[in-house]
Design an enzyme around this catalytic site. Sequence first.
Site, PDB file in Angstrom:
ATOM      1  NE  ARG A   1     -26.838 -31.074   7.686  1.00  0.00           N
ATOM      2  CZ  ARG A   1     -26.874 -30.938   8.926  1.00  0.00           C
ATOM      3  NH1 ARG A   1     -28.122 -30.895   9.424  1.00  0.00           N
ATOM      4  NH2 ARG A   1     -25.688 -30.652   9.631  1.00  0.00           N
TER       5      ARG A   1
ATOM      6  NE  ARG B   1     -32.334 -33.655  16.448  1.00  0.00           N
ATOM      7  CZ  ARG B   1     -31.547 -33.083  15.555  1.00  0.00           C
ATOM      8  NH1 ARG B   1     -32.238 -32.484  14.459  1.00  0.00           N
ATOM      9  NH2 ARG B   1     -30.433 -33.429  15.229  1.00  0.00           N
TER      10      ARG B   1
HETATM   11  C1  UD1 Z   1     -22.292 -29.188  10.157  1.00  0.00           C
HETATM   12  C2  UD1 Z   1     -21.316 -28.154  10.885  1.00  0.00           C
HETATM   13  C3  UD1 Z   1     -21.120 -28.300  12.214  1.00  0.00           C
HETATM   14  C4  UD1 Z   1     -22.454 -28.081  13.106  1.00  0.00           C
HETATM   15  C5  UD1 Z   1     -23.236 -29.319  12.132  1.00  0.00           C
HETATM   16  C6  UD1 Z   1     -24.798 -29.221  12.804  1.00  0.00           C
HETATM   17  C7  UD1 Z   1     -19.352 -26.820   9.811  1.00  0.00           C
HETATM   18  C8  UD1 Z   1     -18.169 -26.676   8.875  1.00  0.00           C
HETATM   19  N1  UD1 Z   1     -19.932 -28.079  10.000  1.00  0.00           N
HETATM   20  O1  UD1 Z   1     -21.427 -30.448  10.687  1.00  0.00           O
HETATM   21  O2  UD1 Z   1     -20.275 -27.321  12.998  1.00  0.00           O
HETATM   22  O3  UD1 Z   1     -22.295 -28.557  14.198  1.00  0.00           O
HETATM   23  O4  UD1 Z   1     -23.566 -29.034  10.857  1.00  0.00           O
HETATM   24  O5  UD1 Z   1     -25.337 -28.067  12.474  1.00  0.00           O
HETATM   25  O6  UD1 Z   1     -19.799 -25.957  10.211  1.00  0.00           O
HETATM   26  N2  UD1 Z   1     -20.744 -31.199   2.544  1.00  0.00           N
HETATM   27  C9  UD1 Z   1     -20.943 -31.934   1.149  1.00  0.00           C
HETATM   28  N3  UD1 Z   1     -20.811 -33.034   1.184  1.00  0.00           N
HETATM   29  C10 UD1 Z   1     -20.563 -34.060   2.267  1.00  0.00           C
HETATM   30  C11 UD1 Z   1     -20.708 -33.314   3.543  1.00  0.00           C
HETATM   31  C12 UD1 Z   1     -20.620 -32.179   3.511  1.00  0.00           C
HETATM   32  O7  UD1 Z   1     -21.009 -31.027   0.268  1.00  0.00           O
HETATM   33  O8  UD1 Z   1     -20.350 -35.275   1.931  1.00  0.00           O
HETATM   34  C13 UD1 Z   1     -21.137 -29.775   2.634  1.00  0.00           C
HETATM   35  C14 UD1 Z   1     -22.700 -29.666   3.487  1.00  0.00           C
HETATM   36  O9  UD1 Z   1     -23.629 -29.571   2.429  1.00  0.00           O
HETATM   37  C15 UD1 Z   1     -22.321 -28.178   4.115  1.00  0.00           C
HETATM   38  C16 UD1 Z   1     -20.983 -28.311   4.085  1.00  0.00           C
HETATM   39  O10 UD1 Z   1     -20.104 -29.407   3.703  1.00  0.00           O
HETATM   40  O11 UD1 Z   1     -22.370 -27.229   3.382  1.00  0.00           O
HETATM   41  C17 UD1 Z   1     -20.505 -28.773   5.956  1.00  0.00           C
HETATM   42  O12 UD1 Z   1     -21.004 -29.907   6.380  1.00  0.00           O
HETATM   43  P1  UD1 Z   1     -20.234 -30.823   7.300  1.00  0.00           P
HETATM   44  O13 UD1 Z   1     -19.490 -30.237   8.310  1.00  0.00           O
HETATM   45  O14 UD1 Z   1     -20.265 -31.972   6.882  1.00  0.00           O
HETATM   46  O15 UD1 Z   1     -21.721 -30.774   8.073  1.00  0.00           O
HETATM   47  P2  UD1 Z   1     -22.046 -31.590   9.581  1.00  0.00           P
HETATM   48  O16 UD1 Z   1     -20.902 -32.520  10.016  1.00  0.00           O
HETATM   49  O17 UD1 Z   1     -23.494 -31.935   9.487  1.00  0.00           O
END
Ligand code: UD1
Length: 416
Positions: free
Chosen positions: A121, A397
């Site tokens: 992440r 959570r």
């Molecule tokens: C994600 C989910 C969200 C869910 C949450 C908790 C999606 C698009 N997002 O949100 O629906 O509620 O997890 O489970 O479905 N990434 C990068 N670099 C960054 C940020 C993200 O490479 O700086 C990649 C992550 O590794 C991942 C993807 O983008 O593969 C989705 O990330 P993101 O939407 O940012 O994650 P959350 O905000 O945690």
Amino acid sequence: MDSIRIQGGIALQGKVRIQGSKNASLPVLAATLLVGEGSFIRNCPRIADVHSMTSLLKSLGCSVHWQEAGIFVDSSKVRRGEMPREAVTGMRSSLCLLGALIGRCGEVTMEYPGGCVIGERPIDLHLAALRQMGVVFSEQKGQLRAMAKRLHGAHIILPFPSVGATENIILAGVAAEGETILEGAAREPEILALCRYLSCCGACIEGAGSSKIVIWGGRRLCGTEFRVPADRIVAGTYLLGCIGVGGNIFLEQAPAEEMDAVLLAAQEMGGHVCITREGLYVQAPVRPLAVKLITSPYPGFPTDLQSVALAVASKGSGRTDIEETIFENRFRIVEELKKMGACIEQTDSHRVAIRGVDSLQGAQVEARELRGGAALVAAALMAEGESFVRGCSYIYRGYENICRDFRELGARVTSV
Ligand code: UD1
């Protein structure tokens, strides 16, 4: 009370009210930092992540009061953007405090954020976007330090519609001088909720809910009252759970308008759904049908419901293929489901093939993350006999009271 005991094999019947959304309430609570006055946030779920967020807000100098109907947060006394180590490492959503605090204080020191153990992440998209807005990052004693002498608008193009990065850009953009244009924004309903709250406070944001958002920053914000929408993931958990367990249920206040992909999947599995103004009726099929599912950003099928779909498919009729495109390492329940007799083959870190079996058997299983944990509870309800799900603090959570909710639907579930 870290375990849940479940007597499975009983069809669900009854109605349950859907709690407020976790993924909407956390960024809205973070956004109260930008306001500098009191806000009353209604319908916040009473879940561990919201408690962690309110503790963080308190530690930053906010005055926070839980009331029957919601949480009152007054951020007028916040001066410094320094976050305590333990609070941040446990919760991925603390990351949206980065954008809010940079906006409010111009500087932040924080631990690299935690959250569920579901794959890599990274936060590179957050950092790159905030850099464009004038933020300088450095590492200090293993902590992340962010400084902005002058936070300014920018034209940002996200290569992937990251939910967290979109939230951080909006939060920083509202406080920044000038115009921020964000292209490639996430379109999740939780982004819309955040923008609605900020707009109620006086921010000027256009395009929320679409992939292009424009923010005119630097306006004075005032406190407001805001209602957090119902949780589409909790509603989806119970909806899909019913498809697997059998029976018919009513999900009061379920946000059906945000659940197209999930409703479609439920129908393909043979379920009947009926949307009313009050919520969602669900009637389960005799046995779930096999489907093909691919998770994707909203409006696609949500990654957060992939595990429960997997559990349901374990008892389906035929072969279901699931592709997880958002995270790797999000099939951690496969081994646990196998203990119940499920027949699942993991092709690689993004794909599983499930051959539905006639029945699952109760077993002792272990939750290792939030949504996977809820999926194990659903699987145990589908299984014959008694099951124990351990590690339930993960589930708390995000679910206010999953035992009470399933009990209201006629299930025999107790926390022990
Ligand atoms: C994600 C989910 C969200 C869910 C949450 C908790 C999606 C698009 N997002 O949100 O629906 O509620 O997890 O489970 O479905 N990434 C990068 N670099 C960054 C940020 C993200 O490479 O700086 C990649 C992550 O590794 C991942 C993807 O983008 O593969 C989705 O990330 P993101 O939407 O940012 O994650 P959350 O905000 O945690």
